[in-house]
Design an enzyme around this catalytic site. Structure first.
Site, mmCIF file in Angstrom:
data_model
loop_
_atom_site.group_PDB
_atom_site.id
_atom_site.type_symbol
_atom_site.label_atom_id
_atom_site.label_comp_id
_atom_site.label_asym_id
_atom_site.label_seq_id
_atom_site.Cartn_x
_atom_site.Cartn_y
_atom_site.Cartn_z
ATOM 1 N N HIS A 44 0.866 -1.182 0.000
ATOM 2 C CA HIS A 44 0.000 0.000 0.000
ATOM 3 C C HIS A 44 0.898 1.227 0.000
ATOM 4 O O HIS A 44 1.750 1.385 0.881
ATOM 5 C CB HIS A 44 -0.917 0.024 1.222
ATOM 6 C CG HIS A 44 -1.898 1.159 1.187
ATOM 7 N ND1 HIS A 44 -3.194 1.034 0.702
ATOM 8 C CD2 HIS A 44 -1.768 2.466 1.560
ATOM 9 C CE1 HIS A 44 -3.806 2.193 0.784
ATOM 10 N NE2 HIS A 44 -2.963 3.085 1.295
ATOM 11 N N CYS A 45 0.716 2.085 -0.988
ATOM 12 C CA CYS A 45 1.559 3.277 -1.137
ATOM 13 C C CYS A 45 0.752 4.530 -0.805
ATOM 14 O O CYS A 45 -0.195 4.859 -1.529
ATOM 15 C CB CYS A 45 2.099 3.373 -2.562
ATOM 16 S SG CYS A 45 3.148 4.821 -2.834
ATOM 17 N N PRO A 46 1.100 5.241 0.270
ATOM 18 C CA PRO A 46 0.344 6.460 0.601
ATOM 19 C C PRO A 46 0.522 7.568 -0.429
ATOM 20 O O PRO A 46 -0.345 8.435 -0.559
ATOM 21 C CB PRO A 46 0.924 6.868 1.965
ATOM 22 C CG PRO A 46 2.271 6.242 2.016
ATOM 23 C CD PRO A 46 2.166 4.963 1.251
ATOM 24 N N ASN A 86 -3.345 4.411 -2.520
ATOM 25 C CA ASN A 86 -3.966 3.182 -2.999
ATOM 26 C C ASN A 86 -3.005 2.019 -2.818
ATOM 27 O O ASN A 86 -1.806 2.218 -2.599
ATOM 28 C CB ASN A 86 -4.324 3.299 -4.487
ATOM 29 C CG ASN A 86 -5.397 2.312 -4.917
ATOM 30 O OD1 ASN A 86 -5.885 1.530 -4.108
ATOM 31 N ND2 ASN A 86 -5.759 2.345 -6.185
#
Length: 320
Positions: free
Chosen positions: A169-171, A175
């Site tokens: 999960h990449c802030p 997403n």
């Protein structure tokens, strides 16, 4: 006797609702466009536009756009427009701004594309009975989102969903990076690293030119303001170049080995048939290899997207 994973694959073949092609929430962009919160349940086959209502992710995504637009401002108004050479300004401006547009488009596609969410709450007693499972057939249930969990899917605590082939999960894109949006994330990291390297090169040349001549002649801003803007741009470019170049290399390595970051960290032994090297790249970017691999607009039906903007409005899920 078959292992659990083999029995699960058999189930996916005999029950389309467990397979990727039968995921009713993961259709193409042309099937309809919906935006929903990360807590929204399964609503039908027209949910294809995705948005996570996470405050940290939205702040990080906004910061990403701000920093890219800041770089465009400094490159265009501090370095290129005051330059004496018309062709130098034109060629560098066209290259930098084109890469910036591609980077932001890739960011938007990564952020607003369903990463491969498994239908939420479908592991009900009635649904399980409708599958008509045979004795010995095994499927997995996620206790957190109450969904039938396909092989290689992992639960994301931020998206509140199980994501197929979840990498992480990449802030910065607000997403998950998963089966259906990994391509756009790879393009995002590639284009950001390219514009960062380009900005560093332009900054070095601008410093060199201004040192040889008068600062007032090479910029429309005062020398103090120009130096501060350029120093901040260089720091930003170095940080972004380092981060995105490493992330781009990591993603390409993972794709070529058909292994997600979560699977690598957990040291999971592959129970699936691996697609290695070009087969893995084709699985993510499409086949055959072409320049379309570098196009973040591929598959985007803008006209239908705009028409769907005014088609539905309801509660926590609304059309755009």
């Amino acid at each position: 006797m078959q292992s659990s994973n083999h029995r699960l694959r058999d189930m996916e073949q005999h029950h389309p609702l467990l397979s990727a092609s039968g995921d009713v929430e993961a259709g193409g962009l042309g099937a309809g466009v919906m935006v929903g919160s990360s807590h929204a349940g399964h609503t039908g086959g027209n949910r294809t536009l995705w948005f996570i209502q996470d405050s940290c992710g939205m702040v990080c995504a906004t910061m990403t756009w701000f920093l890219v637009l800041y770089a465009e401002f400094v490159v265009n108004f501090v370095m290129l427009l005051p330059a004496k050479s018309f062709w130098y300004s034109l060629l560098n401006g066209a290259a930098f701004n084109s890469l910036a547009v591609l980077a932001l488009a890739s960011h938007m596609r990564t952020m607003l594309t369903d990463p491969g969410a498994v239908p939420k709450g479908n592991a009900t007693k009635e649904y399980m009975e409708s599958l008509q499972l045979k004795p010995g057939e095994v499927i997995y249930k996620c206790p957190k989102c109450c969904s039938i969990k396909p092989e290689r899917a992992h639960h994301c605590s931020i998206c509140k969903r199980c994501i197929r082939k979840m990498d992480h999960h990449c802030p910065w894109v607000n997403n998950c990076v998963g089966e259906k949006n990994q391509r756009f994330f790879v393009l995002f990291t590639m284009y950001i690293s390219l514009i960062s390297a380009h900005a560093l090169g332009l900054s070095g040349m601008h410093f060199f030119k201004c040192i040889k001549s008068q600062w007032n002649e090479c910029s429309n801003f005062s020398p103090g303001v120009s130096v501060l803007l350029l120093i901040f741009l260089c720091l930003e470019a170095i940080l972004f170049l380092t981060f995105t170049a490493v992330m781009f290399g990591t993603q390409i390595h993972s794709i070529c080995n058909d292994e997600t970051e979560i699977e690598r960290l957990k040291n999971e032994k592959p129970t699936w048939e691996r697609r290695v090297r070009w087969d893995g790249m084709k699985a993510v970017f499409g086949s055959p290899p072409s320049l379309l691999w570098c196009n973040p607009f591929t598959g985007l039906r803008l006209r239908r997207l705009i028409l769907q903007t005014y088609s539905r409005r309801s509660g926590s899920e609304f059309s755009v």
